[in-house]
Design a protein around this motif. Structure first.
Motif, PDB file in Angstrom:
ATOM      1  N   LEU A 145       0.832  -1.204   0.000  1.00 58.54           N
ATOM      2  CA  LEU A 145       0.000   0.000   0.000  1.00 58.54           C
ATOM      3  C   LEU A 145       0.862   1.247   0.000  1.00 58.54           C
ATOM      4  O   LEU A 145       0.568   2.229  -0.702  1.00 58.54           O
ATOM      5  CB  LEU A 145      -0.924  -0.014   1.214  1.00 58.54           C
ATOM      6  CG  LEU A 145      -1.853   1.196   1.389  1.00 58.54           C
ATOM      7  CD1 LEU A 145      -2.745   1.360   0.170  1.00 58.54           C
ATOM      8  CD2 LEU A 145      -2.689   1.051   2.654  1.00 58.54           C
ATOM      9  N   LEU A 146       1.949   1.210   0.771  1.00 57.38           N
ATOM     10  CA  LEU A 146       2.859   2.355   0.794  1.00 57.38           C
ATOM     11  C   LEU A 146       3.511   2.559  -0.568  1.00 57.38           C
ATOM     12  O   LEU A 146       3.671   3.700  -1.037  1.00 57.38           O
ATOM     13  CB  LEU A 146       3.919   2.149   1.874  1.00 57.38           C
ATOM     14  CG  LEU A 146       4.834   3.325   2.193  1.00 57.38           C
ATOM     15  CD1 LEU A 146       4.021   4.531   2.638  1.00 57.38           C
ATOM     16  CD2 LEU A 146       5.843   2.945   3.272  1.00 57.38           C
ATOM     17  N   ALA A 147       3.869   1.449  -1.231  1.00 58.06           N
ATOM     18  CA  ALA A 147       4.455   1.552  -2.573  1.00 58.06           C
ATOM     19  C   ALA A 147       3.452   2.110  -3.572  1.00 58.06           C
ATOM     20  O   ALA A 147       3.808   2.914  -4.440  1.00 58.06           O
ATOM     21  CB  ALA A 147       4.958   0.184  -3.025  1.00 58.06           C
ATOM     22  N   ILE A 148       2.194   1.704  -3.464  1.00 54.80           N
ATOM     23  CA  ILE A 148       1.152   2.226  -4.367  1.00 54.80           C
ATOM     24  C   ILE A 148       0.980   3.724  -4.162  1.00 54.80           C
ATOM     25  O   ILE A 148       0.827   4.486  -5.133  1.00 54.80           O
ATOM     26  CB  ILE A 148      -0.169   1.475  -4.133  1.00 54.80           C
ATOM     27  CG1 ILE A 148      -0.052   0.024  -4.605  1.00 54.80           C
ATOM     28  CG2 ILE A 148      -1.322   2.167  -4.842  1.00 54.80           C
ATOM     29  CD1 ILE A 148      -1.276  -0.811  -4.312  1.00 54.80           C
ATOM     30  N   ILE A 149       1.001   4.179  -2.906  1.00 50.78           N
ATOM     31  CA  ILE A 149       0.866   5.616  -2.629  1.00 50.78           C
ATOM     32  C   ILE A 149       2.030   6.392  -3.234  1.00 50.78           C
ATOM     33  O   ILE A 149       1.847   7.450  -3.852  1.00 50.78           O
ATOM     34  CB  ILE A 149       0.783   5.846  -1.108  1.00 50.78           C
ATOM     35  CG1 ILE A 149      -0.490   5.212  -0.534  1.00 50.78           C
ATOM     36  CG2 ILE A 149       0.828   7.334  -0.795  1.00 50.78           C
ATOM     37  CD1 ILE A 149      -0.573   5.254   0.970  1.00 50.78           C
ATOM     38  N   ILE A 150       3.241   5.849  -3.092  1.00 46.24           N
ATOM     39  CA  ILE A 150       4.418   6.547  -3.629  1.00 46.24           C
ATOM     40  C   ILE A 150       4.380   6.573  -5.150  1.00 46.24           C
ATOM     41  O   ILE A 150       4.695   7.593  -5.781  1.00 46.24           O
ATOM     42  CB  ILE A 150       5.703   5.869  -3.114  1.00 46.24           C
ATOM     43  CG1 ILE A 150       5.781   5.983  -1.582  1.00 46.24           C
ATOM     44  CG2 ILE A 150       6.933   6.497  -3.748  1.00 46.24           C
ATOM     45  CD1 ILE A 150       6.931   5.213  -0.968  1.00 46.24           C
ATOM     46  N   VAL A 151       3.980   5.451  -5.776  1.00 45.61           N
ATOM     47  CA  VAL A 151       3.883   5.409  -7.236  1.00 45.61           C
ATOM     48  C   VAL A 151       2.804   6.368  -7.727  1.00 45.61           C
ATOM     49  O   VAL A 151       2.947   7.004  -8.785  1.00 45.61           O
ATOM     50  CB  VAL A 151       3.604   3.966  -7.709  1.00 45.61           C
ATOM     51  CG1 VAL A 151       3.229   3.947  -9.191  1.00 45.61           C
ATOM     52  CG2 VAL A 151       4.813   3.086  -7.474  1.00 45.61           C
ATOM     53  N   ALA A 152       1.724   6.499  -6.969  1.00 42.48           N
ATOM     54  CA  ALA A 152       0.669   7.443  -7.352  1.00 42.48           C
ATOM     55  C   ALA A 152       1.194   8.875  -7.360  1.00 42.48           C
ATOM     56  O   ALA A 152       0.733   9.708  -8.148  1.00 42.48           O
ATOM     57  CB  ALA A 152      -0.509   7.315  -6.399  1.00 42.48           C
ATOM     58  N   VAL A 153       2.154   9.148  -6.488  1.00 40.60           N
ATOM     59  CA  VAL A 153       2.740  10.493  -6.453  1.00 40.60           C
ATOM     60  C   VAL A 153       3.790  10.664  -7.547  1.00 40.60           C
ATOM     61  O   VAL A 153       3.808  11.688  -8.257  1.00 40.60           O
ATOM     62  CB  VAL A 153       3.359  10.764  -5.064  1.00 40.60           C
ATOM     63  CG1 VAL A 153       4.083  12.111  -5.052  1.00 40.60           C
ATOM     64  CG2 VAL A 153       2.292  10.723  -3.988  1.00 40.60           C
ATOM     65  N   LEU A 154       4.652   9.661  -7.716  1.00 39.33           N
ATOM     66  CA  LEU A 154       5.741   9.764  -8.682  1.00 39.33           C
ATOM     67  C   LEU A 154       5.296   9.482 -10.108  1.00 39.33           C
ATOM     68  O   LEU A 154       5.892   9.986 -11.056  1.00 39.33           O
ATOM     69  CB  LEU A 154       6.872   8.785  -8.295  1.00 39.33           C
ATOM     70  CG  LEU A 154       7.538   9.000  -6.943  1.00 39.33           C
ATOM     71  CD1 LEU A 154       8.593   7.928  -6.699  1.00 39.33           C
ATOM     72  CD2 LEU A 154       8.169  10.382  -6.858  1.00 39.33           C
TER      73      LEU A 154
END
Length: 297
Positions: A145-154
């Motif tokens: 979930l944390l990786a998905i949030i970061i990818v959504a930003v980047l």
């Protein structure tokens, strides 16, 4: 013939030798190590040994069955996909993305976690308290979930996925290394080393780090299986590697519409993901058991 000894001298094996002796007694762990070595070699040499170009399309060989089928060809052992691309070459090349990038992300997270964990473990007072609360908050969020949030930003992409998973794995490395350092600082040999006039850097380098490297190794192996799953999951969701990249998660997503026509196109990359995670977990569990038995002996 037994070697003659004039006097008896006790020979103590080194810690690495003792660790290997305990490790090789576990057949499942040795099997996992062989599988891990296979995936590592495949990651390094896949671009050189693929039988076909994994991105070249052949309209005359669409959805060719594997070679063990009556409709298959021996030149294409695992068949082809809906664009006529060789599945075996794509699976071999995919190891470079799924398994290789997982290794890179774990090594990067480990290096950053070691630096931040050392700062957190050696610090005291308000600074340490704030750092611990931030880490506890980050650990409540699952890594995917944390990786998905970061990818959504980047933004989606293979490079952004690498950074996202590296940052998602960072809190657990910092937390584990900090706890290991704080437990080691309570030992009597560290207090004796401080009484000899050692500075904090000398204590960390010569007394703490040599005694926690085994714990760090086990953490890295367990984080590697998480990284493999996260990379494949992000690719499957369309947030990681993008088509036509032959990443295993992307290959599964692209073949979903062909599950009834070409089930092998989904099964083969799924089996490789499972085998890669299984090999890492077997090695990590074997290392943990071997270290436990070595301490008991």
């Amino acid at each position: 013939m037994k070697k003659f000894r004039l006097y008896f001298e006790e020979q103590n094996r080194g810690p690495l030798t003792q660790l290997w002796q305990q490790f090789q007694r576990q057949h499942a762990a040795v099997f996992g190590l062989v599988m891990f070595a296979f995936f590592l070699l495949l990651t390094l040499f896949a671009p050189l040994i693929t039988p076909h170009n994994p991105y070249v399309q052949n309209p005359d060989l669409l959805l060719l069955a594997p070679s063990w089928s009556d409709q298959g060809l021996v030149q294409y052992p695992f068949g082809t996909d809906d664009l006529g691309r060789d599945l075996m070459s794509r699976l071999m090349k995919g190891a470079t993305y799924t398994f290789g990038i997982a290794l890179v992300t774990v090594m990067g997270a480990l290096l950053m976690g070691l630096a931040l964990g050392a700062m957190a473990g050696m610090s005291k007072g308000v600074k340490s308290s704030i750092f611990n609360h931030v880490l506890d908050l980050a650990l409540t969020i699952p890594s995917l979930l944390l990786a998905i949030i970061i990818v959504a930003v980047l933004g989606p992409g293979l490079w952004n996925t690498t950074w996202a998973i590296m940052l998602a794995l960072l809190p657990q490395f910092v937390h584990g290394i900090r706890n290991a350092i704080q437990d080691t600082l309570k030992q009597d040999f560290v207090a004796a080393y401080r009484l000899d006039g050692a500075s904090n850097w000398q204590v960390l380098r010569y007394a703490v780090l040599p005694n926690i490297w085994e714990h760090i190794t086990v953490m890295a192996t367990m984080a590697l299986s998480t990284a493999i799953l996260d990379i494949a999951a992000l690719g499957f969701l369309g947030l990681g590697a993008q088509a036509p990249t032959s990443e295993w998660g992307v290959m599964i997503a692209d073949a979903l519409d062909l599950i009834y026509l070409a089930p092998w196109a989904i099964a083969l990359p799924g089996i490789l993901v499972f085998a890669a995670v299984l090999s890492v977990n077997l090695v990590g569990d074997g290392l943990r058991t071997a270290m436990k038995k070595r301490r008991e002996n």
